[in-house]
Design an enzyme around this catalytic site. Sequence first.
Site, short mmCIF file in Angstrom:
data_model
loop_
_atom_site.label_atom_id
_atom_site.label_comp_id
_atom_site.label_asym_id
_atom_site.label_seq_id
_atom_site.Cartn_x
_atom_site.Cartn_y
_atom_site.Cartn_z
N ARG A 224 1.80 6.69 -2.03
CA ARG A 224 1.74 5.93 -0.79
C ARG A 224 2.09 4.46 -1.10
O ARG A 224 1.38 3.82 -1.88
CB ARG A 224 0.32 6.04 -0.26
CG ARG A 224 0.06 5.55 1.11
CD ARG A 224 -1.17 6.22 1.68
NE ARG A 224 -0.87 7.62 1.93
CZ ARG A 224 -0.17 8.05 2.99
NH1 ARG A 224 0.25 7.21 3.91
NH2 ARG A 224 0.09 9.33 3.15
N ASP B 91 15.46 0.17 7.97
CA ASP B 91 14.17 0.71 7.51
C ASP B 91 14.39 2.22 7.34
O ASP B 91 14.45 2.97 8.31
CB ASP B 91 13.12 0.41 8.58
CG ASP B 91 11.76 1.00 8.25
OD1 ASP B 91 11.68 1.85 7.34
OD2 ASP B 91 10.78 0.62 8.92
N THR C 268 9.28 3.33 2.76
CA THR C 268 8.03 3.75 2.13
C THR C 268 8.43 4.68 0.99
O THR C 268 9.58 5.13 0.91
CB THR C 268 7.10 4.51 3.09
OG1 THR C 268 7.85 5.54 3.72
CG2 THR C 268 6.53 3.59 4.15
N TYR D 106 -4.84 -7.69 -12.22
CA TYR D 106 -4.14 -8.57 -11.28
C TYR D 106 -2.76 -8.89 -11.83
O TYR D 106 -2.60 -9.12 -13.02
CB TYR D 106 -4.92 -9.88 -11.07
CG TYR D 106 -5.59 -9.92 -9.72
CD1 TYR D 106 -4.82 -9.82 -8.56
CD2 TYR D 106 -6.96 -10.05 -9.59
CE1 TYR D 106 -5.41 -9.84 -7.31
CE2 TYR D 106 -7.56 -10.07 -8.34
CZ TYR D 106 -6.78 -9.96 -7.21
OH TYR D 106 -7.36 -9.98 -5.98
N LYS E 41 7.13 9.42 1.92
CA LYS E 41 7.54 10.39 2.93
C LYS E 41 8.53 11.37 2.29
O LYS E 41 8.16 12.04 1.34
CB LYS E 41 8.14 9.65 4.14
CG LYS E 41 7.13 8.73 4.84
CD LYS E 41 7.68 8.17 6.13
CE LYS E 41 6.64 7.37 6.89
NZ LYS E 41 6.59 5.95 6.52
N GLU F 95 -0.13 -10.89 -9.77
CA GLU F 95 0.71 -11.62 -8.80
C GLU F 95 1.91 -12.25 -9.49
O GLU F 95 1.82 -12.66 -10.65
CB GLU F 95 -0.15 -12.68 -8.09
CG GLU F 95 -1.11 -12.04 -7.12
CD GLU F 95 -2.04 -13.03 -6.45
OE1 GLU F 95 -1.71 -14.23 -6.40
OE2 GLU F 95 -3.09 -12.58 -5.97
N1 DSN Z 1 3.16 6.38 10.41
C1 DSN Z 1 4.49 6.70 10.01
C2 DSN Z 1 4.99 7.93 10.69
O1 DSN Z 1 4.22 8.85 10.84
O2 DSN Z 1 6.15 8.00 11.04
C3 DSN Z 1 5.43 5.60 10.21
O3 DSN Z 1 4.84 4.42 9.87
#
Ligand code: DSN
Length: 478
Positions: free
Chosen positions: A279, A241, A270, A64, A273, A66
Amino acid sequence: MSPNAESTAFRSALEVIRAVEPRVADAIGAELADQRGSLKLIASENYASPATLLAMGNWFSDKYAEGTVGRRFYAGCQNVDTVEALAAEHARELFGAAHAYVQPHSGIDANLVAFWAILADRVESPALRKAQVRQVNELTEADWFALRRELGDQRMLGMSLDAGGHLTHGFRPNISGKMFDQRSYGTDPTTGLIDYDRVAEAAREFRPLILVAGYSAYPRKVNFRIMREIADSVGATFMVDMAHFAGLVAGKVFTGDFDPVPHAHIVTTTTHKSLRGPRGGMVLCGPELADQVDRGCPMVLGGPLPHVMAAKAVALAEARRPDFADYASRIVTNAQALADGLLRRGAKLVTGGTDNHLVLIDVSGYGLTGRQAEQALLDSGIVTNRNAVPQDPNGAWYTSGIRVGTPALTTRGLGTVEMDATAELIHTVLSQTTPGANADGTPSKAKYVLDPALADKVSRQAGELLTGFPLYPAVDLG
Ligand code: DSN
């Protein structure tokens, strides 16, 4: 590193798992086989490096933590501090940001952290001031009512869903649509491009607290300098974003007006990607918002995931290497080759092409819904996802679009020749699929007719295309 290190690591891990629950070990092995055998064109997916994957499978998961580096609510966080500080340092250096917060578990979480930070910074409310973690016990019932009323009045302007915006930018299926009074800007109906004059007009009329840029299905660059000017003209906080295109920012494909970091007050992303990490999520900002952002846990987030922060540190270190810039630029070259190949064969593309990592095919040109096209492609070994197109007559469930992206196949090493071959396979399947009918004879938006022999043939061809580009070539599970 010894030549068999990766195979040994994954084989040993599976052996240990198999001794407890063999079905999990089997599913992990099957997932690798499936990913190796299919053309993965989901624009938001990638293949993280073995080092990134291995950094997640260990005892950091048991801790943990936090709080933030050096200020934890739990004892014994010295090693978590090390990896969190490293991940943040790599992120700051990579993106040229003053501050990086690497705890968010996902993009939605990163956006919620950003929303809270902006509200806490911008909304003049004594109740809200008290609602900060350390004073929360001082809130009276009247304070809570005032707080809900004050927060409920706040406005957000983001890109509309059917133009390629994201659910978390103020849309109903996400909490942001309930937190904020939301309005959206779309794209020009003729060109499919963002019309900055229309965005400015919407901002002038609506006076949002937050102007959001960023997308999950818009195949073009966004001029963040102009968007910042619009935000400034109405006193809005400008949030970007960059989840989808963070890898293109990291790899210096998007620079100047197209790099969000120097222009936005706050940037979220994120990490899994185009950035090719584990992730998870991340927030970048200047010093003004840093304190509020660092309150993300426990204000918004559950306990940090130290094993994922370790993996973020590894992946961000990889993204700082010179070969990542080459990878990022090949993502775009490949997407453009895929778009060209589709256009030459007669496909209809939203905006007529791409200048990022994704292509949005309007499959109404093939007489199909997105749902029918997605499934027919999947039967043929091509993994994509359906997506709405601007002003989509089929809505967000059936849709009229298929979104395809190149980050994953580029990681495998496929190039422009293979992208043209991929365009041929996609076109072959879509042009030979026809809409199906319901049992009562009415047209179905989900059913379709595709000769199984053709699906098998394309599947085999997809497999052949991938043979020269093994996935995780140093991992042999035996
Ligand atoms: N789920 C993602 C996508 O496929 O674009 C975005 O959150």
